[in-house]
Enzyme design. Structure first.
Site, PDB file in Angstrom:
ATOM      1  N   GLU A  75      53.068 -11.477 -36.148  1.00  0.00           N
ATOM      2  CA  GLU A  75      54.014 -10.977 -36.787  1.00  0.00           C
ATOM      3  C   GLU A  75      54.969  -9.647 -36.317  1.00  0.00           C
ATOM      4  OE1 GLU A  75      52.253 -10.784 -40.880  1.00  0.00           O
ATOM      5  OE2 GLU A  75      51.917 -13.038 -40.697  1.00  0.00           O
ATOM      6  N   GLU A 123      49.093 -15.901 -41.437  1.00  0.00           N
ATOM      7  CA  GLU A 123      47.949 -15.383 -40.732  1.00  0.00           C
ATOM      8  C   GLU A 123      47.035 -16.204 -40.352  1.00  0.00           C
ATOM      9  OE1 GLU A 123      49.326 -14.221 -43.531  1.00  0.00           O
ATOM     10  OE2 GLU A 123      50.237 -12.412 -42.876  1.00  0.00           O
ATOM     11  N   GLN A 165      48.953  -7.898 -39.376  1.00  0.00           N
ATOM     12  CA  GLN A 165      50.008  -6.910 -39.568  1.00  0.00           C
ATOM     13  C   GLN A 165      49.205  -5.304 -40.206  1.00  0.00           C
ATOM     14  OE1 GLN A 165      54.014  -6.873 -41.526  1.00  0.00           O
ATOM     15  NE2 GLN A 165      54.483  -7.049 -39.340  1.00  0.00           N
ATOM     16  N   TYR A 181      43.177 -11.274 -44.639  1.00  0.00           N
ATOM     17  CA  TYR A 181      42.605 -12.275 -45.647  1.00  0.00           C
ATOM     18  C   TYR A 181      42.818 -13.611 -45.651  1.00  0.00           C
ATOM     19  CZ  TYR A 181      40.745  -7.585 -47.302  1.00  0.00           C
ATOM     20  OH  TYR A 181      40.306  -6.273 -47.359  1.00  0.00           O
ATOM     21  N   PRO A 182      44.113 -14.097 -45.450  1.00  0.00           N
ATOM     22  CA  PRO A 182      44.578 -15.433 -45.589  1.00  0.00           C
ATOM     23  C   PRO A 182      43.934 -15.970 -44.237  1.00  0.00           C
ATOM     24  CG  PRO A 182      46.672 -14.040 -45.849  1.00  0.00           C
ATOM     25  CD  PRO A 182      45.273 -13.094 -45.334  1.00  0.00           C
ATOM     26  N   HIS A 211      47.480  -2.382 -48.080  1.00  0.00           N
ATOM     27  CA  HIS A 211      47.760  -1.493 -46.596  1.00  0.00           C
ATOM     28  C   HIS A 211      46.863  -0.748 -46.259  1.00  0.00           C
ATOM     29  CE1 HIS A 211      51.692  -3.077 -47.688  1.00  0.00           C
ATOM     30  NE2 HIS A 211      51.998  -3.149 -46.510  1.00  0.00           N
TER      31      HIS A 211
HETATM   32  C1  LIG Z   1      50.233 -12.043 -46.482  1.00  0.00           C
HETATM   33  C2  LIG Z   1      50.965 -10.823 -45.809  1.00  0.00           C
HETATM   34  N1  LIG Z   1      51.163 -10.679 -44.389  1.00  0.00           N
HETATM   35  C3  LIG Z   1      52.000  -9.914 -44.056  1.00  0.00           C
HETATM   36  C4  LIG Z   1      52.578  -8.899 -44.802  1.00  0.00           C
HETATM   37  C5  LIG Z   1      53.525  -7.833 -44.411  1.00  0.00           C
HETATM   38  N2  LIG Z   1      54.930  -8.016 -44.449  1.00  0.00           N
HETATM   39  C6  LIG Z   1      55.685  -7.291 -45.618  1.00  0.00           C
HETATM   40  S1  LIG Z   1      56.997  -7.956 -45.705  1.00  0.00           S
HETATM   41  C7  LIG Z   1      56.980  -8.950 -44.510  1.00  0.00           C
HETATM   42  C8  LIG Z   1      58.357  -9.788 -44.225  1.00  0.00           C
HETATM   43  C9  LIG Z   1      58.679 -10.539 -45.477  1.00  0.00           C
HETATM   44  O1  LIG Z   1      59.636 -11.403 -45.122  1.00  0.00           O
HETATM   45  P1  LIG Z   1      60.542 -12.296 -46.111  1.00  0.00           P
HETATM   46  O2  LIG Z   1      59.462 -12.910 -46.834  1.00  0.00           O
HETATM   47  O3  LIG Z   1      61.573 -13.017 -45.757  1.00  0.00           O
HETATM   48  O4  LIG Z   1      61.175 -11.241 -47.488  1.00  0.00           O
HETATM   49  P2  LIG Z   1      61.973  -9.956 -47.334  1.00  0.00           P
HETATM   50  O5  LIG Z   1      61.242  -8.840 -46.792  1.00  0.00           O
HETATM   51  O6  LIG Z   1      62.987 -10.524 -46.139  1.00  0.00           O
HETATM   52  O7  LIG Z   1      62.606  -9.727 -48.472  1.00  0.00           O
HETATM   53  C10 LIG Z   1      55.912  -8.921 -43.829  1.00  0.00           C
HETATM   54  C11 LIG Z   1      55.454  -9.699 -42.749  1.00  0.00           C
HETATM   55  C12 LIG Z   1      52.516  -9.010 -46.165  1.00  0.00           C
HETATM   56  N3  LIG Z   1      53.002  -8.060 -47.175  1.00  0.00           N
HETATM   57  N4  LIG Z   1      51.565  -9.887 -46.760  1.00  0.00           N
END
Ligand SMILES: Cc1ncc(C[n+]2csc(CCOP(=O)(O)OP(=O)(O)O)c2C)c(N)n1
Ligand SMILES: Cc1ncc(C[n+]2csc(CCOP(=O)(O)OP(=O)(O)O)c2C)c(N)n1
Ligand SMILES: [Mg+2]
Ligand SMILES: [Mg+2]
Lengths: 389, 366, 389, 366
Positions: D59, D90, D112, D118-119, D159
């Protein structure tokens, strides 16, 4: 293989067919079927395909070859179930009733194409050429898997549901990056479509525009749970739409239709049009495994209803009526099936004693200090036992 | 293979002798051979009968009654609103259970086998374990995740994992694992009553073992608080003086057999059944080791970075000067669980336990 | 609430609308939009809905109330971003540009309805009534979450993506089993739709026919990853089809359309027609969080293009033109927004020192022996430090 | 915070003094301040340059270069076929990587953050760990799963998990975690070259620390096998005689600081940087403890059923008679990782380590 931008793939292929992307993605209004339950060919306009998108009939040779595998597949299922009853084997999830799907899954692929089967797809694995006794290693409890996936381009039969679809995507992706035109067939059941990995696999395949055929054998049950408690979508093939992928459904007890539908899917995928989802309607005629008791959750009458749709009978009738099954052919096929069954019996009856040292030999490429220590401990223990005798 | 559990009075200081005797009397009356599976099944039914918010769901738990029949008859008795099948998705099952617990229910869910709980790992580690803490106690999650685990049944791969260490290492989860039919009933009821989420690990090789118990008497004892809780209280499954065997779940019966064999050779081994891995009953374990001066920890799981490592670490931290020899472990090897034909080499055996006991430096020690 | 068998729900509701199930499930051919980018109302037939399925215009009172929340929402976003710049707060994922979605998500729900927000949905959480300083506890680093989900019927703002959709399904399921007519709104972003839990949540909701609205704010990016690398489906709303669920897409910067679409979705769900999937097209005007640098992956010109579609400006123009924003109303709203902002500033400026003993107090309902031991250890350590001073 | 790692010659018996000196000479030439992040980034780039089958995906690893910029510039240099973003899933990332490794590639994937791996737990535990074994070695899976982990950066929940114990407990996985800039480079290259799957745990609080190193010289040393492998070889980060501190990843620098502080008080502490948790270098750890007679194990993760429990268990199993005091642990509490304002109370600190050292029974001991 043409390399198309994933976002354009659906536009391009649908315009080739002269239809809208949504119509390309949505399965035909009904399942595709070519043989009726009496083994008669449906007229071309009544095979379920949208007008103008009819599937051609496979060649006589292809049909007879497939029938041979079908007969062998049935024999393998029944032989293995018998071996389980005789206590020669711990467990065997039979695909009795689903052999048409099994055979078509193997035969639609080229030699360099990969297959990702489940625990129930033993017949497909053998039909793709894996040596039967290597396949049986897992079921007889010698080792988790007994064949070399690279040699046969057949992955291990997956137990954790749907996880293998992602591995299929990875194999296809690696091949695409190297410019190879490998197609990958990834198999799962109706129940497995509910798992998160199903979703992730289809989406990855679509986003990277990979040549993967997702082949769902909808045999109506996930152990005891009927399809109606698994999904309320119009069909499992409709799930394709959400990924920007084409879906199709097909009579899973009709080997002719399966060969046609999977054949076209493989061709489209190989040409760079991206992944496809094919749902076959079939039925698990026996219990989930020998450990299961299907009478607890389904009526015998339901099972009986499916006997009339038996894939082997239908195919035999069709070929015989078409004059494609002269007696010597029938006899040769029957003998072949018997030989395979005998091979299974002989194999299972010859005792195989795995080496305890193997416990430690393959955890890592080279045993770590810990592995070596533990291996030594067990060896010492066994030596002392030996001495004590 | 039906060890009699003698509850240690040290660990259960609050049970008066009178109550215990009364319970024993009631128990004698309706005693009969009961399987571990039946005890669990009855515990579910009794909890559901008592409390409407208790729900049971998972894969094949409805009309089939679960692949091990632990939920047999529940749908029939309580209806499809109380015990039902879900689509085939473990993260979905755990995630939905979380929401139900947030909204007044007490879900008791089944993961079909140990390794098939892994798809739900994020929901368990990031939510089940943490919800109570992250909301400062405002959002408790009373739920039970039942996991049939461990081997010894000739199962195929992914059906025999001992996964308890993953959960035990995750703060916020409680981890229970009964080793006797009596505890199977009482501990499951206790887990369902718990305000905290409980990972309830069921040793699948025990499902068919039988013990003489009176389930109705157990129900009464539980519902009238006549029995002490098992949470945080190890049981002394067998008293002894020379060394302590510490085991849980599927390994308790192996430890008992080893103790019996050792007794024939004149060595008196105490056997501790840990019962609740989290919270762990340090006190009972340490009291025993202080008494015997020697200990062996037994578990089916690979030993590396596991519950058995923790027990060893604690014993030496807390009873260092009482130890006549290092605390040893007899565990599964640090390899994937093997195919059926090799599992006998993998599993902790009576002989291997006796070897470990022999290695406890008897010459040099006290 | 009528209790319908899940399998029949789609048939029944589509026949109510006089359309086929597939047409009910597939979103309208285009997104629903009521205001154009200049704040003018599109004529009824040109709002994107299929003929005969037009959405009614919300009442003037509803529109002005929503506008008030919109102005507050913008102020909250900008105040919080300022607090982060001033170092008063560690992190704030702003929904600047998405406030219309935020407000509509809160206002479409009744008091007993639940909301499941993400880290980005702070404005929606406040608009549903959660006390602002309780919301801020997480962002200022005092504790993971600061409000009581039960009191407000708002779950904690979820960080692990998409996991909360399943909790939403569980809340709805529990309510349904008790015969309550609670509706649950479950929120996620475009990126989050790729996670397995998205699939499992939609499927569970559909199979159990639960009143859950899945509301996807498609703001075009998942951190740096644009939608085109997330999905190649015609739209995210098309994913509904695979679950036997209805989908709709809507202009996410058009508060009027959002109120109309979510309003109808909530009503349909409450009436027992099962879950719905609503995709709003919007844009994340700022970086993912203050820790992110959006210039690395998108052109400023793209961002500029969206300024013209600003949801606040459009709504203000429309209401002013319609004579619904007399000066005193505008002033009252501005003052309200300022008061909220001041409250945030004051709250963030007053130091809050969490109690270290809380580390152990809430891991379990009653601290275990281990918790008590470790709490005592820390207390002892702190006491010794105190003594050493 | 840039501890100099002196590689223990005991652990690296096969490095001739001449080679080491040569490496040191080369190193001096182009030495400059390099961040941990840059070392990882360079290791990825050097591996990709050398070997076409090395792919990087996950990611935000493409045009953004990862949220920690570890993959910065790779897409630009090697193209979108070699380093690219995936959809946000993931399990999908790990599952696809498995397939790629099955088909001739060497994927290096990024999760990330710790808790967002975990997923993928099922893919990791049931496939990544087991594929080689279940096929009797016919299907090796050369792949690296990079996981930024642990706390100390004031991060929000999910985190800051220290998740290494989950992986260390899973047979079939190797678990590496560098603590120095030099090791960051060398160990990542080694992980990518490994025929076995490696979980590569990157202590995120170290990303911005700097050390004087010569990356080009390290590249040469690695590619000419002039440096000994780190796999299975702990480093003696500081020599001492009175007690041994055993740490890894984020805790090594804390242990070093504690040793420095102890030195001022006249106590000589040896610090061991474990480096590869699996395989674990028992030999170096035990040699040190046999010498000093006392040990403290330090880790950020909750202590219960963890890697730190394992190290304690092993030391007492193997060095029992050399121990003058119980082996103690300084670990994260058995609670979820706290919100930023409380993390200073949670994390192992220099003071807490010194307290533990003080508690090593100096009066009664040797
Ligand atoms: C299971 C999981 N994987 C990765 C992350 C790290 N992460 C936080 S926000 C994000 C992007 C999310 O994008 P979106 O669903 O489009 O929501 P937005 O932030 O645009 O509102 C990522 C990869 C996370 N929080 N949870
Ligand atoms: C992740 C996972 N969960 C649960 C199981 C247990 N299990 C094995 S087969 C099965 C039913 C699968 O049904 P379906 O996908 O329809 O395939 P079929 O057996 O009908 O061929 C279940 C629940 C499993 N193997 N993997
Ligand atoms: Mg099925
Ligand atoms: Mg987004």
């Amino acid at each position: 293989m043409t390399t198309t931008e994933p976002r354009d793939a659906i536009e391009q292929v649908s315009s080739k067919f002269g239809i809208t992307p949504e119509d390309y993605m949505l399965p035909a209004r009904t399942e595709i079927h070519m043989l009726d339950i009496n083994g008669k060919l449906h007229p071309s306009g009544q095979q379920g395909a949208e007008p103008g998108h009819e599937y051609p009939l496979p060649s006589p040779k292809a049909l007879v070859d497939a029938y041979e595998q079908l007969v062998i597949g049935r024999r393998v299922n029944d032989q293995n179930s018998a071996l389980v009853r005789q206590g020669r084997m711990a467990v065997y999830p039979s695909s009795h009733g689903q052999e048409a799907c099994q055979v078509a899954a193997a035969l639609c692929l080229g030699e360099d194409d990969w297959m990702f089967p489940t625990y129930r797809d033993t017949v497909a694995v053998m039909a793709k050429g894996v040596a039967p006794m290597e396949v049986m290693a897992g079921f007889r409890g010698d080792w988790h898997s007994g064949y070399d996936p690279k040699q046969y381009k057949v992955s291990i039969q997956s137990t954790p549901l749907t996880t293998q679809l992602l591995h299929a995507v990875g194999v296809a992706h690696a091949a695409k990056l190297r410019g190879e035109d490998t197609v990958v067939l990834a198999m799962c059941g109706d129940g497995a479509t509910s798992e998160g990995d199903f979703h992730e696999a289809l989406n990855f395949a679509a986003v990277f525009n990979l040549p993967v055929i997702f082949f769902v054998q909808n045999n109506q049950y996930a152990i005891s749970v009927p399809l109606s408690q698994q999904s309320v979508a119009p069909s499992l093939a409709h799930k394709a739409v959400g990924y920007g992928m084409a879906g199709e459904r097909v009579d899973g007890n009709d080997l002719v239709a399966l060969l046609a539908v999977l054949g076209r899917a493989v061709r489209l995928a190989r040409e760079g049009n991206g992944p496809l989802l094919v749902e076959a309607h079939t039925y698990r005629m026996q219990a989930h495994t020998n450990a299961d008791d299907a009478t607890r959750y389904r009526e015998d009458s339901e099972v009986q209803g499916w006997i009339a749709k038996d894939p082997v009978t239908r195919m035999r009738t069709y070929l015989a009526d078409a004059g494609l099954l002269p007696q010597d052919t029938e006899e040769r096929i029957a003998a072949h099936a018997e030989a395979v069954a005998k091979n299974l019996r002989d194999g299972m009856n010859s005792e195989n004693v795995p080496d305890p040292a193997d416990l430690f030999a393959h955890v890592y490429s080279t045993p770590t200090t810990q592995m070596a220590e533990q291996a030594a401990m067990l060896a010492d223990e066994l030596a002392r036992e030996e001495d004590a005798k | 293979m039906s060890p009699t559990v003698t509850t240690s009075s040290a660990a259960n200081g609050n049970v008066s002798a009178a109550t215990a005797a009364a319970a024993a009397r009631t128990a004698d009356a309706g005693t009969q051979p009961v399987t571990f599976a039946k005890a669990l099944n009855t515990a579910l039914a009794d909890s559901m009968a008592l409390e409407e918010s208790v729900l049971v769901f998972g894969e094949d738990v409805g009309v089939l009654g679960g692949v091990f029949r632990i939920t047999d008859g529940l749908t029939k008795r309580f209806g499809t609103g109380r015990c039902f099948d879900t689509p085939l998705a473990e993260s979905g099952i755990v995630g939905m259970a979380i929401g139900m617990a947030m909204n007044g229910m007490r879900p008791v869910i089944e993961m079909q086998f140990d390794a098939f709980a892994y798809p739900a790992f994020e929901q368990i580690a990031s939510h089940v374990a943490k919800m109570h803490n992250r909301t400062k106690g405002k959002m408790p999650l009373p739920m039970v995740i039942r996991i049939p685990y461990a081997g010894g049944i000739g199962g195929v791969e992914h059906h025999c994992d001992s996964s308890e260490s993953y959960y035990a290492h995750t703060p916020g989860l409680k981890v229970f694992t009964p080793a006797t039919v009596r505890d199977a009933y009482l501990m499951l009821r206790e887990a369902i009553d718990s305000p905290d989420p409980v990972i309830f690990m069921e040793p699948k090789k025990l499902y068919w073992t039988k013990e003489q118990v009176d389930l109705e008497a157990l129900r009464l004892s539980h519902e009238t608080d006549a029995v002490p809780p098992t949470e945080g209280r190890a049981a002394i499954a067998r008293s002894g003086t020379d060394a302590t065997l510490i085991a849980y779940g599927p390994s308790v019966s192996t430890a008992m057999a080893a103790a019996e064999a050792a007794a024939l050779e004149g060595r008196s081994l105490e056997v501790i059944d840990v019962r609740t891995i989290v919270p762990l009953d340090d006190a009972t374990i340490c009291a025993s080791v202080r008494k015997t001066g020697r200990a062996v920890v037994i578990a089916e799981a690979p030993g590396f970075a596991s519950v058995s490592s923790e027990i060893v670490a604690r014993i030496q931290e807390r009873c260092f000067h009482s130890l006549a020899a290092p605390v040893l472990r007899v565990t599964g090897f640090d390899t994937p669980y093997p195919a059926p034909k090799l599992e006998k080499y993998y599993l902790p055996s009576v002989d291997r336990i006796l070897d470990a006991v022999d290695a406890l430096q008897w010459e040099e020690g006290a």
